[in-house]
Design an enzyme around this catalytic site. Sequence first.
Site, PDB file in Angstrom:
ATOM      1  N   HIS A  93       0.817  -1.219   0.000  1.00  0.00           N
ATOM      2  CA  HIS A  93       0.000   0.000   0.000  1.00  0.00           C
ATOM      3  C   HIS A  93       0.848   1.266   0.000  1.00  0.00           C
ATOM      4  O   HIS A  93       0.373   2.331  -0.329  1.00  0.00           O
ATOM      5  CB  HIS A  93      -1.055  -0.018   1.123  1.00  0.00           C
ATOM      6  N   ASP A 229       1.194  -7.667   2.313  1.00  0.00           N
ATOM      7  CA  ASP A 229       1.319  -6.241   2.015  1.00  0.00           C
ATOM      8  C   ASP A 229       2.792  -5.809   1.849  1.00  0.00           C
ATOM      9  O   ASP A 229       3.344  -5.122   2.703  1.00  0.00           O
ATOM     10  CB  ASP A 229       0.646  -5.456   3.153  1.00  0.00           C
ATOM     11  N   SER A 661       4.069   2.249   8.499  1.00  0.00           N
ATOM     12  CA  SER A 661       3.872   1.211   7.502  1.00  0.00           C
ATOM     13  C   SER A 661       5.145   1.017   6.702  1.00  0.00           C
ATOM     14  O   SER A 661       5.772   1.982   6.278  1.00  0.00           O
ATOM     15  CB  SER A 661       2.746   1.598   6.557  1.00  0.00           C
TER      16      SER A 661
END
Length: 731
Positions: A93, A229, A661
């Site tokens: 992402h 991810d 992240s």
Amino acid sequence: MQILKIFIISFLTFYIGNLNASEGMWLPILLEKYTIEEMQQQGFKLSVEDIYDINNASLKDAVVGLVRLNNPFHHFCSGEVISNQGLLLTNHHCGYSQIQSHSSLENDYLTNGFWAMSKEEELTNEGIGVCFLKRMEDVTSKVLANINDAMQDVYYDSIIEANIKAIEQDAVEGTHYLAKVKPFFAGNEYYLSVYEVFRDIRLVGAPPSAIGKFGGDTDNWMWPRHTGDFSMFRIYADSNNNPADISEANVPYKPLKHLNISLNGVEKGDFTMVMGYPGTTQENLPAAAVKRLTETINPIRIKVRTKGLDIMKADMNTDPEIRIKYSAKVAGMSNGWKKWIGENRGLKKLDAIDKKLALEKEFMQWVNNDNNRKEEYGTILEQYENLYHSITPYQKAATYFYETIYSLELNDLASSFYTLTEFDKTSNSEAIEKRIKALKNTVEKHFKNYNLTTDKKLFTAFIEFYYNDISNPFHPEIFELINSKFKGNIEKFVDYIFSKSMFPDHDKINAFLNRYSISKNKSLLKDPIIILYSQAINNYRTNTYPALASFKDEVANLHKKYTKGLREFQKDKTHFPDANSTFRIAYGQIDDYKPRDAVAYFHFTTLEGIIEKDNPDIYDYDVPDKLKELYNASNFGKYSNTDGIMPVCFTASNHTTGGNSGSPILNAYGQLIGINFDRNWEGTMSDIMYDPNMCRNISLDIRYVLFIVDKFAGAKHLVDEMNLIQTTKHK
Ligand code: ARG
Ligand code: ASP
């Protein structure tokens, strides 16, 4: 012996739990002073110098912040270097817009994945970069030199600003580094960060979205999780290993340090550490602020977005083309929506407001015991209360404004056309042509992902919210038509806007641009969407913004004071500065949690769970055939755990937030065990109040990453670049 062990373990867990040991995002230069001892007690096997050392390569040299080059001090994600050729790992992402920008119908990398089989195939990306922290320094005394509290605010601010500028300039003189001084502890301290920013970052690999985004928005912010991810990039440098603009002459960067990768796996209770660039937390807010957030702001955001998401999803379910066009929009809108729902629930369950009030009561008792303290802090809580009370109508209006009018796509499109009105007879034709060309580009991009019927529904719903929930002084003048001409019927009002404006109509806009001359500005200014939007913006600027701006200054002064007071009051507690997009270290342990009565979660998920969720009819759960084949054949190579099972994700108690992240999650030896990418829904209140029993960060197990790269994508040459460490034996 066994009993004693169990006793010690449960005693330790209890003890650690009580201490909130895993709360906090620490500065590398303060580890020695505050946390290293506790980290080592919890199992960390290295020293501070192994993490942060300005004379020798240390772990910090393998961690990057991902930045847009026009805003290099805001890190939208984190990442880590995993080979001596500058190979970089981050989340899917985080690389999503880069992967998307290289995708076309013929080469749909979002759907099919992308793997560069040689360095020549790696893809350049305009506008993004990665930064390495070179050093950090406490510059509080330098920033506050020649300053005293008696100074007028304006004067005070300008001296601070000048001091900061001088420090930043001084820090990078004669180098190609960038420097930034930021306030910490609400402005009670200042720290300098010096960065080296690389500007040629190439896409190396990404799994298909059916792996990288598996579970989509349904599973987002949730545990148990099975999202693969991750994506891979490579840092390029000039022939001297220095940062350079994108160029064919550049070569893979040779990092000072890259992470070793552990295939040994993790057990519950194992020490873990996350390094990277957390964006924003607000742990020291007073009760009044938390009340306003949970009772006013979050409910507005949730209400508007619930409606918006319902509209988009309903249309997406009827038509696969709309599904493609709106999936990124839904993802964006849904991420915040889901987080705020979790945050509100979590704060309620924690009794956050009552806990804050109790703390404030104790704080005031302490204040009132001393005359100096009384003078400094005596009225602070009332001041907070008054400020938050009087700002509420403005914050309500601002929240509605941003969530509705500001977020409508046609308004955004129209605002880019508004810039044409800057041109007049004296403007040079080249500049006009250039602008027209840029606008044509914007228009094409807009219509690529646009569906008129869906958008009209959104437009109607959002205007209705703004009209009904916000009082007249904040309305754009054109809303008068709703009463006078349309008798309160918003649908008719929107029909009118859509039929009279050129912006909903691709052909009309093209015709306008193809035949543009400055005389057309008159008709542009009569377009009802331009009118609506410019009036709304104007209203915001005159009615809302000034109040918010002075509130921001006043509240900042109070926060500074309150934070100072709290730190004096809680002398024995080691406070950490709120996240502010600077380099931080969080530590904790692999841990599970109990989300609610009678339910307990495991701390890791496996490929079996992906197969369980498989459903070709549901977009988010459509498992690729190849992955099923690998599962059926148990073809996991050396990447499975010792029981022959393929792990996917795991939870731990590291305090993280947005921006973390892509952060590496490391074991006690500083080896990479996973990539951080999310938090659990029950723990999203950690930005405001951390609960050691409930707050977990979610990471992707590095063994699943390597399995996908090697076995699924057939890109073993990438794994061969890495240093793998495996000492455990498979059964
Ligand atoms: N919740 C994670 C974060 O805040 C992951 C977001 C990925 N986006 C999504 N809509 N699934 O960034
Ligand atoms: N998903 C977030 C990010 O993109 C991480 C988090 O909020 O925990 O940074």
